[in-house]
Scaffold this motif. Structure first.
Motif, PDB file in Angstrom:
ATOM      1  N   CYS A   1       0.832  -1.202   0.000  1.00 50.90           N
ATOM      2  CA  CYS A   1       0.000   0.000   0.000  1.00 50.90           C
ATOM      3  C   CYS A   1       0.869   1.256   0.000  1.00 50.90           C
ATOM      4  O   CYS A   1       0.666   2.164  -0.811  1.00 50.90           O
ATOM      5  N   VAL A   2       1.825   1.311   0.909  1.00 50.46           N
ATOM      6  CA  VAL A   2       2.707   2.475   0.993  1.00 50.46           C
ATOM      7  C   VAL A   2       3.546   2.595  -0.278  1.00 50.46           C
ATOM      8  O   VAL A   2       3.705   3.685  -0.827  1.00 50.46           O
ATOM      9  N   THR A   3       4.053   1.468  -0.750  1.00 57.74           N
ATOM     10  CA  THR A   3       4.862   1.470  -1.974  1.00 57.74           C
ATOM     11  C   THR A   3       4.085   2.078  -3.135  1.00 57.74           C
ATOM     12  O   THR A   3       4.590   2.949  -3.854  1.00 57.74           O
ATOM     13  N   ALA A   4       2.857   1.620  -3.342  1.00 55.03           N
ATOM     14  CA  ALA A   4       2.045   2.123  -4.449  1.00 55.03           C
ATOM     15  C   ALA A   4       1.727   3.603  -4.284  1.00 55.03           C
ATOM     16  O   ALA A   4       1.793   4.376  -5.252  1.00 55.03           O
ATOM     17  N   ALA A   5       1.409   4.006  -3.075  1.00 57.24           N
ATOM     18  CA  ALA A   5       1.046   5.407  -2.842  1.00 57.24           C
ATOM     19  C   ALA A   5       2.223   6.340  -3.104  1.00 57.24           C
ATOM     20  O   ALA A   5       2.067   7.358  -3.792  1.00 57.24           O
TER      21      ALA A   5
END
Length: 108
Positions: free
Chosen positions: A20-24
């Protein structure tokens, strides 16, 4: 720096949190500058994995705060009595049987 706060509620899903953090942050400059609240309802056996993800992202320069039951209890103990403290306790101290993953209100 931005005044954006991103709240992510998680429970026993450290790898999903990391994705999630990576994509954001890959797709959004604001996500790279935001303050992230990681509200963790993980079991005690799996909570460290979430903490590890938070630490890894901090090491990359993101501002993440890991919030679990222990921090919620410390905040509640530090609050002066009154309506705000009552509301905080209502939002965070519900029995586990009433907690549904994703329904946490700590970000409010």
């Amino acid at each position: 720096m931005t005044n954006v706060v991103i709240a992510v509620s998680t429970a026993n899903r450290a790898a999903t949190l990391d994705r999630c953090v990576t994509a954001a942050v890959a797709g959004c400059e604001i996500a790279r500058q935001a303050l992230w609240l990681v509200i963790d309802d993980s079991s005690s056996a799996r909570r460290q994995a979430t903490r590890d993800v938070v630490q890894a992202w901090r090491g990359r320069g993101l501002r993440l705060v890991h919030i679990d039951a222990a921090l919620e209890e410390a905040i509640a103990a530090a609050m002066p009595s009154g309506k705000a403290a009552e509301q905080f306790l209502y939002l965070t101290s519900r029995p586990d049987s009433y907690r549904v993953p994703g329904s946490r209100n700590m970000a409010l």
